[in-house]
Write an enzyme that holds these catalytic residues in place. Sequence first.
Site, PDB file in Angstrom:
ATOM      1  N   SER A  30     -17.703  -3.972 -14.568  1.00 21.59           N
ATOM      2  CA  SER A  30     -17.494  -4.400 -13.189  1.00 21.59           C
ATOM      3  C   SER A  30     -17.656  -5.907 -13.105  1.00 21.59           C
ATOM      4  CB  SER A  30     -18.527  -3.748 -12.262  1.00 21.59           C
ATOM      5  OG  SER A  30     -19.781  -4.409 -12.363  1.00 21.59           O
ATOM      6  N   ASP A  31     -17.003  -6.517 -12.137  1.00 19.71           N
ATOM      7  CA  ASP A  31     -17.355  -7.884 -11.804  1.00 19.71           C
ATOM      8  C   ASP A  31     -18.783  -7.846 -11.242  1.00 19.71           C
ATOM      9  OD1 ASP A  31     -17.221 -10.605 -11.420  1.00 19.71           O
ATOM     10  OD2 ASP A  31     -15.270 -10.545 -10.444  1.00 19.71           O
ATOM     11  N   CYS A  32     -19.418  -9.001 -11.166  1.00 18.44           N
ATOM     12  CA  CYS A  32     -20.845  -9.021 -10.861  1.00 18.44           C
ATOM     13  C   CYS A  32     -21.117  -8.577  -9.418  1.00 18.44           C
ATOM     14  CB  CYS A  32     -21.417 -10.404 -11.141  1.00 18.44           C
ATOM     15  SG  CYS A  32     -21.340 -10.795 -12.908  1.00 18.44           S
ATOM     16  N   ASP A  33     -21.874  -7.492  -9.306  1.00 14.22           N
ATOM     17  CA  ASP A  33     -22.220  -6.842  -8.036  1.00 14.22           C
ATOM     18  C   ASP A  33     -21.028  -6.161  -7.370  1.00 14.22           C
ATOM     19  OD1 ASP A  33     -24.953  -7.475  -8.143  1.00 14.22           O
ATOM     20  OD2 ASP A  33     -24.563  -9.470  -7.349  1.00 14.22           O
ATOM     21  N   ALA A  34     -19.962  -5.910  -8.132  1.00 17.38           N
ATOM     22  CA  ALA A  34     -18.795  -5.235  -7.567  1.00 17.38           C
ATOM     23  C   ALA A  34     -19.081  -3.768  -7.255  1.00 17.38           C
ATOM     24  CB  ALA A  34     -17.603  -5.338  -8.516  1.00 17.38           C
TER      25      ALA A  34
END
Length: 739
Positions: free
Chosen positions: A261-265
């Site tokens: 995932s992208d960060c905190d996605a």
Amino acid sequence: MKFEQLCLVSLTLFIHVASTTTPPFSCDSSDPTTKNYPFCQTTLPFTQRARDLVSMLTLDEKISQLVNSAPAIPRLGIPAYEWWSEALHGVSNVGPGIKFDGTIKAATSFPQVILAAASFDAYQCTALAKDPRWGRGQETPGEDPLVAGKYAASYIRGIQGDTFEGGKLGQHLQASACCKHFTAYDLDNWKGMNRFVFDARVTVQDLADTYQPPFEKCVREGGGSCMMCAYNRVNGVPSCADPNLSKTVRGEWDFKGYIASDCDAVAIIYDAQGYAKSPQDAVADVLRAGMDVNCGSYLQKYTKSAILQKKLSESQVDRALHNLFAIRMRLGLFNGNPLHNPFGNNRADQICSSEHQILALEAARNGIVLLKNHTKLLPLPKSAVSLAVIGPNAKSPQTLVGNYAGPPCESTTPLQALQSYVKDTVYHPGCDTVSCSSVAIDEAVDIAKQAHFVVLIMGLDQTQEREALDRVDLLLPGRQKELITSVAKSAKKPVVLVLLSGGPIDVSFAKDDPRIGAILWAGYPGQGGGIALAEIIFGDHNPGGRLPVTWYPQDYTKVPMTDMRMRPDSFSDYPGRTYRFYEGDKVFEFGYGLSYSKYSYKFTHVSRKNLYLNHSSSLHTTRTWDSVGYKLVSELGTQVCDGNKFKVGVGVKNDGEMSGKHPVLLFARQGKVGDGRVKKQLIGFQSVVLGGGERGEIEFEVSPCEDLSRANEYGVMVMDEGRHFLVVGDDKLPVTIII
């Protein structure tokens, strides 16, 4: 790992480096408690070793490994591991994985991706930049799917090593590179709409021929070992929770890596988008969709409760960990002492080597684009008596490197480089900053009046465009235009305008002003950019870069960034996007770029002009769609597709006196127009080096099933019967498809 010598160009990636916390490395042959574990047996397949390791973990240990900062598992001799490091265009200090506070203080800073792509060098080069206002357009190879795909594949193979069948590394990796951001992501923060809540409404036709192809090439041709899902939703579904994610990349493209995932996605699926009803539902959604690791801590917090609430099975966690540990094993991190592995003897003195820094300079030289050269103002004579250098970007080493950069080995500003050519050089910033809210026009004009030549170094920087900051217009910031025109009116001779920027700028005023004799676009050219600019301005290098994006007029900003349609729509007065579809005025077109020489092209030979698609028993009767005969590419089969490949030769002549490196672009277009067909499509590019007056010839292989097909309204690739054209420069070659 030899990060730098591998990455002349780059796709945003993770480079995976083991942590130095105790234990120092896995599978220590001197440790009797770990050396006999099956997952340490290098003769076994990676998948078997990964499954064995995961079978030995407790549930809590499993969950701990689902995030980017994976902790150690001391009882099995497994050290902590950080998945998140960055190397967009040279090793970066963004993210927790790489720090420059030890022995290594800097790394070679190559040109930002958008400028590297402007070289159109297939051996130098995934997201696309469809909107000129996108703050992260600088991080992309531009608007064309072929360029982005070739860039991705070439970069991935360079970073990871030759991992394809028959390659020297086999399935082993020297580093693991990540294709990002999947998919339809090119809005960060525009007029109150941000990437965390944006729902990209995309047609299946646009997905098939624009948004997905670069990612497919990253997997199929590059062998990418990671795919990152984006923040945004696509047609209502969060990218990381979309079942089509794994179905597409693993099922259709045979992807063999892990999905991050992208960060905190993952967190925003519940917290911002409201798609999931609870944090546990968000975790269950992404793991069931095929995601493997969370950049952030959400999976560490909520996976166990999701399992206890029976929203998720432990087998889904196991599946993710099989993919993650298989990558770490392919990196050699479970092969014992890393000093005994193939890349264990790399030294600190290989960082910032002269070889790498020369490569960074060469990349900047080849990417810089000459947009205007009225009355051959450039190159300036080296005998110039005096020079005025004006502009806020002339003296800023930070502007040169763009974003996602680490500290460069060394840096020469454009001002310093120009001073090396002309001793009597006077500088004035003109503006207080790039935003140019405060301007000293009178002082700049006085300096310009006294100089023999004037170079203005203007444009943008990271205060104007970056991640989380999109532009709202395409004009130069503040009073830059006023400063430029005032100086140009007062100078003794026409001035040189240099633009540093990632995205395009509407400089129609400068294009049309004879007092502005030359315009150069230099992107964000990295640590060697200042020298490269000075060499071009004074004729020690012949510019050959070509624009990888369309430069639109300011009027284009009437189009909302939130409108993801590629094709024009006359009913809503929508002009379309990119050179493939856009119907409207341009400041400069995709592929535009001048040189100190002139080049001419002519098709010299073609191995076949008629392509027959009816030589396979798998074909059915000719279908018609809007009265056009066509065949589905999926029906043709490998035999027909490979059997119809052909070669085409292009003769190139340097009609000037100065030698140069010149990219040759081969386009295809159909005889029929409309119904969502592209206006033209880039199908190949090669560079040729020719001396003044010299002729050369290059050859392209055309694969009709890929190069002459199109996506229909259902997102299905088809080949239309009839006349198609190959185009290079002003020359065109007809090719006929017969079904």
